[in-house]
Structures are given as structure tokens and as C-alpha cells.
Enzyme design. Structure first.
Site, mmCIF file in Angstrom:
data_model
loop_
_atom_site.group_PDB
_atom_site.id
_atom_site.type_symbol
_atom_site.label_atom_id
_atom_site.label_comp_id
_atom_site.label_asym_id
_atom_site.label_seq_id
_atom_site.Cartn_x
_atom_site.Cartn_y
_atom_site.Cartn_z
ATOM 1 N N CYS A 98 68.991 -36.965 48.145
ATOM 2 C CA CYS A 98 69.416 -38.151 47.396
ATOM 3 C C CYS A 98 68.220 -38.822 46.731
ATOM 4 O O CYS A 98 68.348 -39.404 45.646
ATOM 5 C CB CYS A 98 70.150 -39.131 48.301
ATOM 6 S SG CYS A 98 69.190 -39.695 49.732
ATOM 7 N N CYS A 133 30.752 -61.305 40.839
ATOM 8 C CA CYS A 133 29.882 -61.358 42.004
ATOM 9 C C CYS A 133 29.837 -62.789 42.547
ATOM 10 O O CYS A 133 29.610 -63.741 41.786
ATOM 11 C CB CYS A 133 28.478 -60.879 41.650
ATOM 12 S SG CYS A 133 27.294 -60.982 43.021
ATOM 13 N N HIS A 183 69.433 -44.018 52.456
ATOM 14 C CA HIS A 183 70.090 -43.300 51.367
ATOM 15 C C HIS A 183 69.675 -43.917 50.038
ATOM 16 O O HIS A 183 69.535 -45.142 49.920
ATOM 17 C CB HIS A 183 71.608 -43.370 51.532
ATOM 18 C CG HIS A 183 72.361 -42.616 50.483
ATOM 19 N ND1 HIS A 183 72.273 -41.240 50.322
ATOM 20 C CD2 HIS A 183 73.233 -43.043 49.515
ATOM 21 C CE1 HIS A 183 73.039 -40.855 49.326
ATOM 22 N NE2 HIS A 183 73.628 -41.929 48.817
ATOM 23 N N CYS A 200 25.665 -63.972 42.244
ATOM 24 C CA CYS A 200 25.012 -64.278 40.964
ATOM 25 C C CYS A 200 26.002 -64.532 39.836
ATOM 26 O O CYS A 200 25.594 -64.789 38.716
ATOM 27 C CB CYS A 200 24.057 -63.136 40.586
ATOM 28 S SG CYS A 200 24.925 -61.617 40.084
#
Length: 355
Positions: free
Chosen positions: A29, A177, A311, A180
Site C-alpha cells: 500500500c 558565528c 495502512h 566573531c
């Protein structure tokens, strides 16, 4: 040569009453639901109806094309078809390459979808010989649009298939970052987007937009997850953010209902009904070319049950008459549009539309 864009190909009009189900070959299925959504992706269906479809190699694409042409024969012969198609060749190829898709076992429809799309893309790739890899050197002063286009063109020089033309989009991955404040960026292709399901609100449900915002929200990276900063020359805490930089003609959204611990998230995810449009303009990266991004639903893969057993069914909009139908293996029946939006939704298929 690049593959034609979806809108450039000739139209193959499907008979307005033609409906074909797929036989369940033994817990297939999951595959049947995937195939229904793919054959109801009009550009893909039309592509395989054209003569002279390019095949780099056979396998999955050849089996899929033969199946599409067989469906066309059934539709033209009997109109409303009660004879289900047996996708035996396609299922055999898939299970032969990946043992987890063997018969009579539980399987994940999204995993099967990703495998079939990747296999189709590889089989239809116009580049028979992979070009030599060359690293793209990025200049910090280049705009995101310039870098994005260069990355996109390099990707197409390696993966030039009609699957990419239909489903291919591009994500922007940004890093900042924490030490920095240096910023870096990367652009990655995608054929579908997997969306986390955030914690439900007071009504016990979330919206599809909530899931998209959860994908695009900033994420703090630290400790073992710290990223490398080219300016600091070491791994540093950072902030990561995803955004869509290029939306595809057909967008596939996968709701991450299954956790790594083997549980299923049953939170209802509400999405616009079939006749409404889904406005994804807010999720387009701010540095991308300005655009209005609208989509309309045309297919849904549903999952009923638990992570250990369940299912799959599909609901699809039929291109021939615009009506919606429920596909439960071999059984095909009309479905009201308001009944398409249910808590069982697992994978959503959208086509891009204009205002």
C-alpha cells in the site's frame, strides 16, 4: 541540452472518467499511494507519454514509463477502469535494490518516494559521463543571487533530468558565528522538504505554515554541533537558519510524523483545502529575487495506524475532470474536497500556480 521545462511540453489530456487503482502485492500500500501521486503529477505523466523519452539507463524509469503507457491503454479502452494495475516490475526492481522494500513487510512511503525520485532522476540524467568536480570559490562580496545561480548551474551540469525540472528546488543554509559574527552561506538542491511538526497549541493541532516556520526558524549550534568558522579557524557556537531560495514547479512536503525512537506523532496538521491557494511567499529568502509563490494541492499520501503497523492511501486531483478521488490500493472512489484534509496526511503534493 537541458530538459524542457514542464510548461513547454505538449499536453496529454487524460480521459475525464479514467480511473485506475493498483493491486496490493503484499503490504505494498505504501508503494501504491506513492505511485498514485506520481502518475497524478501531470508534467511527469505527460513526459512519459511522449515518444522518444531519453533514458540514460533502463531500470526504474523504464518500468515507470511502461506502467504509465499501460494506464493510458486501459483508460482509452474502458474509460472508467475497474481493472487494477499490478506494478510488479517496478516493485521488484525497488525491492531488489533495497531489501527494506521487500514484500509482506511494513514500509515507509516517504522513503519509497525519495528512492523512486532519485532513481528516476538518475535514469533520466542526460549527462552520461559525470563531469570532473570543481570546487566553486565564493567571493564574500558576491550577492546571494549570483552565488545561488552559479551553484544551480553546477548542479544542473551534473544532474540534468526532467525530475529535477519538475521537483527540483534550492535551499539556502546560513550560518552566523557566535564569536566573531562572521556569516557563511551554502545553497543545496532538494526534491522534497521534510517538515518538523511543532508542539500543538491549545486546540491540539498545528497548521502547515507552523511546520514550515519550524523548518526555517533559527537553530543554536553548540558543543558537538558547533560549526567551523573560517575567520576564527576553529569550531564555534553559531546560529543556523534555513530558507527556500528557489521554489520548484511541483513541491512535495513531507510531515515528519515518525520519530527516531519509533513513535508516531499524531498531531493534526491543517493545510488549505484543495481549491484554496497556499501562499509560501513569506518562506522565500529575503535575498532571493522578489516573487509571489502560490501553490495548489493536487495529491496527499495518508497514513493510518502506528509506526509499527498501518495502512497507506492516497487522495489525488484528477487532471481530466478536476475532481478528487480516494485511492485505496485497487479501490477508487470519489471524495468530497472537504474530506481531503484529515489528520492522516503524511506527504503533500503541490503544483505552483499564478495569481
Amino acid at each position: 541540452a537541458s530538459p524542457m521545462q514542464p510548461q513547454q511540453r505538449g499536453s496529454v489530456r487524460r480521459p475525464p472518467s479514467a480511473l485506475v487503482g493498483f493491486a496490493n502485492l503484499g503490504n505494498t500500500c505504501f508503494l501504491n499511494a506513492v505511485l498514485q501521486c506520481l502518475v497524478n503529477t501531470s508534467p511527469l505523466f505527460e513526459y512519459f507519454c511522449q515518444p522518444g523519452v531519453f533514458l540514460r539507463r533502463g531500470g526504474i524509469a523504464e518500468a515507470f514509463g511502461n506502467m504509465v503507457r499501460f494506464i493510458v491503454q486501459l483508460e482509452n479502452q474502458v474509460g472508467y477502469s475497474v481493472r487494477p494495475v499490478r506494478p510488479s516490475t517496478l516493485q521488484g526492481l525497488v525491492s531488489a535494490r533495497l531489501s527494506q522494500f521487500e514484500l509482506f513487510r511494513q514500509h515507509d512511503a516517504h522513503e519509497a518516494l525519495r528512492y523512486i525520485l532519485d532513481a528516476l532522476s538518475d535514469d533520466l540524467n542526460r549527462h552520461t559521463v559525470a563531469p570532473r568536480y570543481r570546487e566553486l570559490k565564493e567571493n564574500p562580496w558576491e550577492t546571494d543571487c549570483t552565488v545561488s545561480q552559479r551553484v544551480w548551474e553546477q548542479w544542473q551540469s551534473i544532474n540534468d533530468s526532467y525530475i529535477q525540472a519538475i521537483f527540483g528546488g534550492q535551499l539556502k543554509n546560513s550560518l552566523r558565528c557566535g564569536r566573531c559574527q562572521n556569516r557563511s552561506r551554502a545553497f543545496d538542491p532538494f526534491l522534497d522538504l521534510s517538515l518538523p511538526i511543532p508542539r500543538a497549541g491549545g486546540n491540539g493541532a498545528v497548521t502547515l505554515e507552523d511546520c514550515l516556520w519550524a523548518l526555517c526558524k533559527e537553530e543554536q549550534l553548540s558543543g558537538e554541533n558547533s560549526s567551523y568558522c573560517s575567520r576564527c579557524k576553529t569550531h564555534c557556537p553559531s546560529v543556523k537558519r534555513l530558507a527556500v531560495f528557489r521554489f520548484p514547479p511541483s513541491l512535495v512536503l513531507h510531515l515528519k510524523r515518525f520519530t527516531n525512537s519509533g513513535n508516531k506523532i499524531n498531531v493534526p496538521v491543517y493545510f488549505p483545502p484543495p481549491r484554496a491557494t497556499l501562499n509560501l511567499t513569506p518562506f522565500l529568502d529575503s535575498q532571493a529575487a522578489p516573487d509571489t509563490v502560490l501553490y495548489q494541492l493536487y495529491g496527499v499520501i495518508n497514513h493510518y495506524g502506528t509506526a509499527s503497523g498501518g495502512h497507506y492511501t492516497a487522495c489525488c486531483r484528477h487532471e481530466g475532470n478536476g475532481a478528487w478521488f480516494s485511492y485505496n490500493d485497487h479501490a477508487v472512489s470519489p471524495i468530497a474536497e472537504e474530506a481531503v484534509v484529515t489528520p492522516a496526511a503524511y506527504v503533500l503534493f503541490y503544483r505552483r500556480v499564478t495569481c
